[in-house]
Design a protein around this motif. Structure first.
Motif, PDB file in Angstrom:
ATOM      1  N   PRO A 114       0.762  -1.131  -0.112  1.00  0.00           N
ATOM      2  CA  PRO A 114      -0.150   0.041   0.038  1.00  0.00           C
ATOM      3  C   PRO A 114       0.896   1.081  -0.106  1.00  0.00           C
ATOM      4  O   PRO A 114       0.418   2.221  -0.606  1.00  0.00           O
ATOM      5  N   THR A 115       2.032   1.386   0.620  1.00  0.00           N
ATOM      6  CA  THR A 115       2.802   2.239   0.694  1.00  0.00           C
ATOM      7  C   THR A 115       3.391   2.580  -0.806  1.00  0.00           C
ATOM      8  O   THR A 115       3.360   3.785  -1.389  1.00  0.00           O
ATOM      9  N   GLU A 116       3.757   1.687  -1.527  1.00  0.00           N
ATOM     10  CA  GLU A 116       4.448   1.877  -2.730  1.00  0.00           C
ATOM     11  C   GLU A 116       3.048   2.259  -3.618  1.00  0.00           C
ATOM     12  O   GLU A 116       3.168   2.992  -4.582  1.00  0.00           O
ATOM     13  N   ALA A 117       1.785   1.602  -3.462  1.00  0.00           N
ATOM     14  CA  ALA A 117       0.901   2.276  -4.236  1.00  0.00           C
ATOM     15  C   ALA A 117       0.321   3.831  -4.138  1.00  0.00           C
ATOM     16  O   ALA A 117       0.391   4.100  -4.966  1.00  0.00           O
ATOM     17  N   ARG A 118       0.549   3.927  -2.942  1.00  0.00           N
ATOM     18  CA  ARG A 118       0.198   5.480  -2.488  1.00  0.00           C
ATOM     19  C   ARG A 118       1.452   6.315  -3.278  1.00  0.00           C
ATOM     20  O   ARG A 118       0.878   7.357  -4.031  1.00  0.00           O
ATOM     21  N   GLN A 119       2.515   5.970  -3.357  1.00  0.00           N
ATOM     22  CA  GLN A 119       3.469   6.657  -4.335  1.00  0.00           C
ATOM     23  C   GLN A 119       3.393   6.514  -5.696  1.00  0.00           C
ATOM     24  O   GLN A 119       3.392   7.718  -6.311  1.00  0.00           O
ATOM     25  N   LEU A 120       2.836   5.569  -6.254  1.00  0.00           N
ATOM     26  CA  LEU A 120       2.448   5.406  -7.702  1.00  0.00           C
ATOM     27  C   LEU A 120       1.375   6.204  -7.860  1.00  0.00           C
ATOM     28  O   LEU A 120       1.416   6.659  -8.994  1.00  0.00           O
ATOM     29  N   LEU A 121       0.143   6.283  -7.188  1.00  0.00           N
ATOM     30  CA  LEU A 121      -0.928   6.856  -7.660  1.00  0.00           C
ATOM     31  C   LEU A 121      -0.875   8.640  -7.150  1.00  0.00           C
ATOM     32  O   LEU A 121      -1.925   9.172  -7.488  1.00  0.00           O
TER      33      LEU A 121
END
Ligand code: KMH
Ligand code: ZN
Length: 288
Positions: free
Chosen positions: A268-275
């Motif tokens: 989820p942390t990487e997803a937040r960065q991506l989005l």
């Protein structure tokens, strides 16, 4: 298509419930707060990073009732660090005002459908003015949209939207190709490939194939560098003649295929960065 520097892998979005199936027909469908939270936790452990959420009332039917939506969002945030993406599509019967009001529940992200489409025997209404209103309200509130695309022409609508009204909250454009809806584009490799040249520069995309198109769309998306959405909103049959056991079964399959593609699931942390999601998770969320 590009991915922000440092974010390598596959974004897995879980769509566990949807608004179309009835609990009485599909007992494994998560509809209560406890069922949604348990599903979210199980699927987070298996690789899901984003929760695409349709809320059900205590009567198990789809609802946009704001206190209930807030209750489910809070419960998920209490128990997981998943990105909470509320559906603004709702059910085909939901009025535009109620779909817009969902944003008052302050999710991290929300879906934004880019055009009207036949939806089986129903019609899913997404006129231009509603699209603009959702886009601009999300900009003002810092809610990151996921643009839902049911047909190729809706990617032209996306370009027009961005040209006229500017980039979304977070600055990054992420598209979900929803394929195989009866009335929309077919869930085939050819249809997915046809969409790719029409994605805005720098955009990322995910894809989901409804019903029996789930697996071919997943494989096509992975081969094209795309991300995945899976869940019982879209798929109720795991294999011909074999009902889906639960959402975790679908997430486990998608995560396995993503690993085989050497693009393992993002956290989820990487997803937040991506989005481009900047809302800071609460202490409860990070410690999960
Ligand atoms: N339930 C469909 C009519 C979305 O969540 O944004 C619309 C839908 C799209 O599921
Ligand atoms: Zn949905």
């Amino acid at each position: 298509m590009s991915t922000p520097v440092g974010v390598q892998g596959t974004l897995l979005t879980l769509a566990p419930t949807g608004a179309e199936s009835a609990k009485v027909d599909v007992p494994a469908l998560p509809v209560t707060v406890d069922e949604v939270v348990a599903t979210a936790r199980d699927c987070r452990a298996l690789g899901a990073a984003v929760l695409h959420l349709h809320v059900r009332g205590t009567d198990t039917r789809p609802t946009l009732d704001l206190p209930r939506v807030r209750e489910v969002v809070a419960a998920v945030r209490e128990s997981t660090d998943l990105v909470v993406q509320l559906s603004t599509g709702g059910a085909v019967t939901d009025p535009a005002e109620a779909r817009l009001a969902v944003l008052d529940a302050e999710p991290d992200a929300a879906s934004l459908s880019l055009g009207t489409v036949n939806f089986g025997r129903d019609v899913f209404y997404n006129p231009w003015d509603l699209i603009v209103e959702l886009h601009t309200q999300m900009q003002q509130r810092g809610i990151v949209p996921e643009y839902e695309v049911f047909d190729l022409g809706q990617l032209a609508t996306l370009s027009r939207l961005l040209d006229r009204h500017g980039p979304p909250a977070g600055g990054h454009v992420h598209v979900d190709l929803v394929m195989g809806v009866p009335g929309g584009m077919p869930g085939t490799t050819a249809a997915l490939a046809a969409c790719l040249p029409f994605l805005p520069p720098g955009a990322t995309f995910a894809a989901t194939g409804v019903g029996r198109t789930s697996l071919p769309v997943m494989l096509a998306a992975l081969s094209a560098g795309g991300h995945l959405r899976v869940g019982m909103e879209d798929t109720l049959t795991y294999a011909p003649g074999e009902p889906v056991r639960d959402n975790a079964q679908l997430v486990a399959r998608a995560a396995g295929l993503a690993r085989i593609a050497q693009r393992p699931p993002l956290t989820p942390t990487e997803a937040r960065q991506l989005l481009g999601i900047t809302r800071v998770p609460t202490t409860a969320e990070v410690s999960r």
